[in-house]
Design a protein around this motif. Sequence first.
Motif, PDB file in Angstrom:
ATOM      1  N   SER A   8       0.837  -1.201   0.076  1.00 35.19           N
ATOM      2  CA  SER A   8      -0.238  -0.103  -0.112  1.00 35.19           C
ATOM      3  C   SER A   8       0.893   1.367   0.012  1.00 35.19           C
ATOM      4  CB  SER A   8      -1.028  -0.012   1.201  1.00 35.19           C
ATOM      5  OG  SER A   8      -0.283  -0.106   2.372  1.00 35.19           O
ATOM      6  N   ILE A   9       2.023   1.410   0.793  1.00 33.08           N
ATOM      7  CA  ILE A   9       2.906   2.541   0.699  1.00 33.08           C
ATOM      8  C   ILE A   9       3.432   2.472  -0.753  1.00 33.08           C
ATOM      9  CG2 ILE A   9       5.014   3.365   1.875  1.00 33.08           C
ATOM     10  CD1 ILE A   9       2.781   3.301   3.709  1.00 33.08           C
ATOM     11  N   PHE A  10       3.915   1.717  -1.316  1.00 28.44           N
ATOM     12  CA  PHE A  10       4.549   1.442  -2.440  1.00 28.44           C
ATOM     13  C   PHE A  10       3.579   1.858  -3.843  1.00 28.44           C
ATOM     14  CE2 PHE A  10       7.937  -2.033  -1.532  1.00 28.44           C
ATOM     15  CZ  PHE A  10       8.918  -0.643  -0.638  1.00 28.44           C
ATOM     16  N   TYR A  11       2.457   1.358  -3.687  1.00 27.94           N
ATOM     17  CA  TYR A  11       1.162   2.045  -4.640  1.00 27.94           C
ATOM     18  C   TYR A  11       1.115   3.584  -4.492  1.00 27.94           C
ATOM     19  CZ  TYR A  11      -0.272  -2.816  -5.924  1.00 27.94           C
ATOM     20  OH  TYR A  11      -0.382  -4.102  -6.476  1.00 27.94           O
ATOM     21  N   LYS A  12       1.055   3.967  -3.261  1.00 30.28           N
ATOM     22  CA  LYS A  12       1.031   5.435  -3.204  1.00 30.28           C
ATOM     23  C   LYS A  12       2.170   6.204  -3.739  1.00 30.28           C
ATOM     24  CE  LYS A  12      -0.995   7.149   0.745  1.00 30.28           C
ATOM     25  NZ  LYS A  12      -1.370   7.439   2.138  1.00 30.28           N
ATOM     26  N   ASN A  13       3.401   5.774  -3.469  1.00 32.10           N
ATOM     27  CA  ASN A  13       4.549   6.293  -4.297  1.00 32.10           C
ATOM     28  C   ASN A  13       4.411   6.267  -5.511  1.00 32.10           C
ATOM     29  OD1 ASN A  13       5.720   6.401  -1.480  1.00 32.10           O
ATOM     30  ND2 ASN A  13       7.054   4.738  -1.750  1.00 32.10           N
ATOM     31  N   LEU A  14       4.279   5.094  -6.269  1.00 35.36           N
ATOM     32  CA  LEU A  14       4.202   5.161  -7.632  1.00 35.36           C
ATOM     33  C   LEU A  14       2.975   6.043  -8.255  1.00 35.36           C
ATOM     34  CD1 LEU A  14       4.243   1.105  -7.685  1.00 35.36           C
ATOM     35  CD2 LEU A  14       6.104   2.725  -8.420  1.00 35.36           C
ATOM     36  N   ALA A  15       1.790   6.063  -7.739  1.00 33.58           N
ATOM     37  CA  ALA A  15       0.854   6.964  -8.078  1.00 33.58           C
ATOM     38  C   ALA A  15       1.325   8.344  -8.093  1.00 33.58           C
ATOM     39  CB  ALA A  15      -0.557   6.641  -7.396  1.00 33.58           C
ATOM     40  N   PRO A  30      14.581  -1.531   2.766  1.00 29.94           N
ATOM     41  CA  PRO A  30      14.793  -2.295   3.930  1.00 29.94           C
ATOM     42  C   PRO A  30      16.336  -2.347   4.379  1.00 29.94           C
ATOM     43  CG  PRO A  30      13.299  -3.714   2.477  1.00 29.94           C
ATOM     44  CD  PRO A  30      13.813  -2.375   1.903  1.00 29.94           C
ATOM     45  N   TYR A  31      17.183  -1.831   3.339  1.00 24.80           N
ATOM     46  CA  TYR A  31      18.579  -1.843   3.389  1.00 24.80           C
ATOM     47  C   TYR A  31      19.147  -0.271   3.452  1.00 24.80           C
ATOM     48  CZ  TYR A  31      17.779  -6.273   1.311  1.00 24.80           C
ATOM     49  OH  TYR A  31      17.001  -7.267   0.888  1.00 24.80           O
ATOM     50  N   SER A  32      18.342   0.743   3.699  1.00 22.16           N
ATOM     51  CA  SER A  32      18.574   1.970   3.642  1.00 22.16           C
ATOM     52  C   SER A  32      18.952   2.767   5.062  1.00 22.16           C
ATOM     53  CB  SER A  32      17.587   2.873   2.976  1.00 22.16           C
ATOM     54  OG  SER A  32      16.315   2.731   3.739  1.00 22.16           O
ATOM     55  N   GLY A  33      18.456   1.863   5.810  1.00 19.82           N
ATOM     56  CA  GLY A  33      18.597   2.283   7.512  1.00 19.82           C
ATOM     57  C   GLY A  33      17.693   3.395   7.852  1.00 19.82           C
ATOM     58  N   ILE A  34      16.367   3.373   7.224  1.00 19.10           N
ATOM     59  CA  ILE A  34      15.762   4.538   7.539  1.00 19.10           C
ATOM     60  C   ILE A  34      14.444   3.981   8.581  1.00 19.10           C
ATOM     61  CG2 ILE A  34      15.879   5.805   5.482  1.00 19.10           C
ATOM     62  CD1 ILE A  34      13.291   4.574   4.694  1.00 19.10           C
ATOM     63  N   GLY A  35      14.601   2.563   9.071  1.00 24.22           N
ATOM     64  CA  GLY A  35      13.698   2.039   9.895  1.00 24.22           C
ATOM     65  C   GLY A  35      14.149   0.743  10.475  1.00 24.22           C
ATOM     66  N   GLU A  36      13.642   0.267  11.923  1.00 29.56           N
ATOM     67  CA  GLU A  36      13.923  -0.770  12.358  1.00 29.56           C
ATOM     68  C   GLU A  36      13.577  -2.094  11.810  1.00 29.56           C
ATOM     69  OE1 GLU A  36      11.877   1.479  13.332  1.00 29.56           O
ATOM     70  OE2 GLU A  36      13.048   2.737  15.163  1.00 29.56           O
ATOM     71  N   ALA A  37      14.366  -3.024  11.948  1.00 33.94           N
ATOM     72  CA  ALA A  37      14.175  -4.268  11.035  1.00 33.94           C
ATOM     73  C   ALA A  37      12.696  -4.843  11.262  1.00 33.94           C
ATOM     74  CB  ALA A  37      15.186  -5.437  11.526  1.00 33.94           C
ATOM     75  N   HIS A  38      12.034  -4.749  12.365  1.00 37.25           N
ATOM     76  CA  HIS A  38      10.601  -5.349  12.538  1.00 37.25           C
ATOM     77  C   HIS A  38       9.481  -4.526  11.993  1.00 37.25           C
ATOM     78  CE1 HIS A  38      10.684  -1.967  15.511  1.00 37.25           C
ATOM     79  NE2 HIS A  38       9.381  -2.026  15.650  1.00 37.25           N
ATOM     80  N   ARG A  39      10.013  -3.250  11.236  1.00 39.58           N
ATOM     81  CA  ARG A  39       9.226  -2.667  10.407  1.00 39.58           C
ATOM     82  C   ARG A  39       8.903  -3.182   8.955  1.00 39.58           C
ATOM     83  NH1 ARG A  39       6.959   1.524  13.249  1.00 39.58           N
ATOM     84  NH2 ARG A  39       8.043   2.376  14.975  1.00 39.58           N
ATOM     85  N   PHE A  40       9.720  -4.285   8.722  1.00 39.98           N
ATOM     86  CA  PHE A  40      10.064  -4.544   7.262  1.00 39.98           C
ATOM     87  C   PHE A  40       9.353  -5.932   7.323  1.00 39.98           C
ATOM     88  CE2 PHE A  40      13.218  -1.416   7.696  1.00 39.98           C
ATOM     89  CZ  PHE A  40      12.871  -0.591   6.910  1.00 39.98           C
ATOM     90  N   GLY A  41       8.479  -6.282   5.840  1.00 41.76           N
ATOM     91  CA  GLY A  41       8.366  -7.523   5.655  1.00 41.76           C
ATOM     92  C   GLY A  41       8.830  -7.978   4.385  1.00 41.76           C
ATOM     93  N   PRO A  42       8.337  -9.176   3.652  1.00 41.61           N
ATOM     94  CA  PRO A  42       8.952  -9.729   2.500  1.00 41.61           C
ATOM     95  C   PRO A  42       8.835  -8.443   1.767  1.00 41.61           C
ATOM     96  CG  PRO A  42       7.649 -11.241   3.422  1.00 41.61           C
ATOM     97  CD  PRO A  42       7.305 -10.155   4.234  1.00 41.61           C
ATOM     98  N   THR A  43       9.911  -8.402   0.492  1.00 43.22           N
ATOM     99  CA  THR A  43       9.670  -7.444  -0.559  1.00 43.22           C
ATOM    100  C   THR A  43       8.617  -7.814  -1.417  1.00 43.22           C
ATOM    101  OG1 THR A  43      12.031  -6.942  -0.186  1.00 43.22           O
ATOM    102  CG2 THR A  43      10.958  -6.174  -2.361  1.00 43.22           C
ATOM    103  N   PRO A  44       7.631  -6.762  -1.513  1.00 47.70           N
ATOM    104  CA  PRO A  44       6.465  -7.064  -2.418  1.00 47.70           C
ATOM    105  C   PRO A  44       6.791  -6.795  -3.956  1.00 47.70           C
ATOM    106  CG  PRO A  44       6.274  -5.130  -1.438  1.00 47.70           C
ATOM    107  CD  PRO A  44       7.590  -5.463  -0.955  1.00 47.70           C
ATOM    108  N   ILE A  45       7.558  -7.642  -4.550  1.00 45.10           N
ATOM    109  CA  ILE A  45       8.018  -7.435  -5.822  1.00 45.10           C
ATOM    110  C   ILE A  45       7.063  -7.462  -7.069  1.00 45.10           C
ATOM    111  CG2 ILE A  45       9.532  -8.228  -7.844  1.00 45.10           C
ATOM    112  CD1 ILE A  45      11.502  -9.374  -5.704  1.00 45.10           C
ATOM    113  N   GLY A  46       6.183  -8.440  -6.913  1.00 43.25           N
ATOM    114  CA  GLY A  46       4.872  -8.578  -7.641  1.00 43.25           C
ATOM    115  C   GLY A  46       4.178  -7.327  -7.972  1.00 43.25           C
ATOM    116  N   GLN A  47       3.999  -6.936  -6.610  1.00 41.91           N
ATOM    117  CA  GLN A  47       2.897  -5.617  -6.395  1.00 41.91           C
ATOM    118  C   GLN A  47       3.529  -4.448  -6.846  1.00 41.91           C
ATOM    119  OE1 GLN A  47       3.498  -7.865  -3.970  1.00 41.91           O
ATOM    120  NE2 GLN A  47       1.858  -8.365  -2.723  1.00 41.91           N
ATOM    121  N   LEU A  48       4.872  -4.363  -6.679  1.00 42.27           N
ATOM    122  CA  LEU A  48       5.721  -3.337  -7.362  1.00 42.27           C
ATOM    123  C   LEU A  48       5.618  -3.212  -8.855  1.00 42.27           C
ATOM    124  CD1 LEU A  48       9.105  -2.947  -5.316  1.00 42.27           C
ATOM    125  CD2 LEU A  48       7.526  -1.029  -5.647  1.00 42.27           C
TER     126      LEU A  48
END
Length: 305
Positions: A52-59, A126-144
Amino acid sequence: MIRKIITYEIKQRFWHWSTLLFFLMLMFQGIWYTKGNFDFDVNEDVLMNAPSIFYKNLAAGGMLMIIIICIVTGTALYKDIRYKTGQWIYTLPINEKSFYLGRFTSAFIFNVILALGYLVGMLLVPYSGIGEAHRFGPTPIGQLLHGFTFLVIPNLFLLTSIFFFALVFSKKMAVGYLTIFLTVISFLVMQTSSESGGITTILTLADPFGYVATTEVIENLTTVERNTAYLPLSGNLFTNRIIWLSIALFLAILSYFKFSFKWFGNHVNAKKKLLSTNTSHEVMPEKKPILPNLSFTSADFIKKL
């Protein structure tokens, strides 16, 4: 002919140093916008790399992307006026419609290539250091890839069509910039109006980038769906995409039929022609040549830089 033009244009642009700069800028934007959208939805238990975050970015597309598109798209046709290459290119045995399609298609394809930097930036969140590890899930490549296909690519086609339409009919870069600026203003008006007064059907359909319609769909999803699901392409979002893709096609077709070597190559306006005619028989006073003050010191080079 079209294939040769596309191949040449892409090859020349791809290996230019500015391409890497633009790509890195869009990677940065992908990370930056992700952080901003996550902070906006931080109380919704949404992951930082949620679909959902990525969809808003892309729009949204982003201001950096729009500025880069203006820079890249405008030079595709205007460089023939600026560098006065049209005077000899247009005399060669080449079909003017094929020439236009080649330049338009190469500009659009190159915009898509640059926009992939935006996608890469989101993949690197997830590798940028902008958030803690627990805030990330599997990378949604298909949704991207899904969002890139029906949000970013149609928006790039729309902006490319708008710029070419303005440039072909006006033969002025400033008009092309102005039309893109007005398109962005329209998007911002729809976005701010929806945030302050609520989302309506008119706002979702009038938004050229589909951001308001995307937000409407996301707000109706559960937290689990926001973190895992593909965005449903239906309702106002589907209608929005159809409307603005149709507008883009219409503008592209109009500019296609309008473009001609005779029209586009003749960039001197009537006022200048009349002034030149009126002054051609006047005796101009003799002036002494003014020699430029040439200086090649290090300080001068720094000033120019």
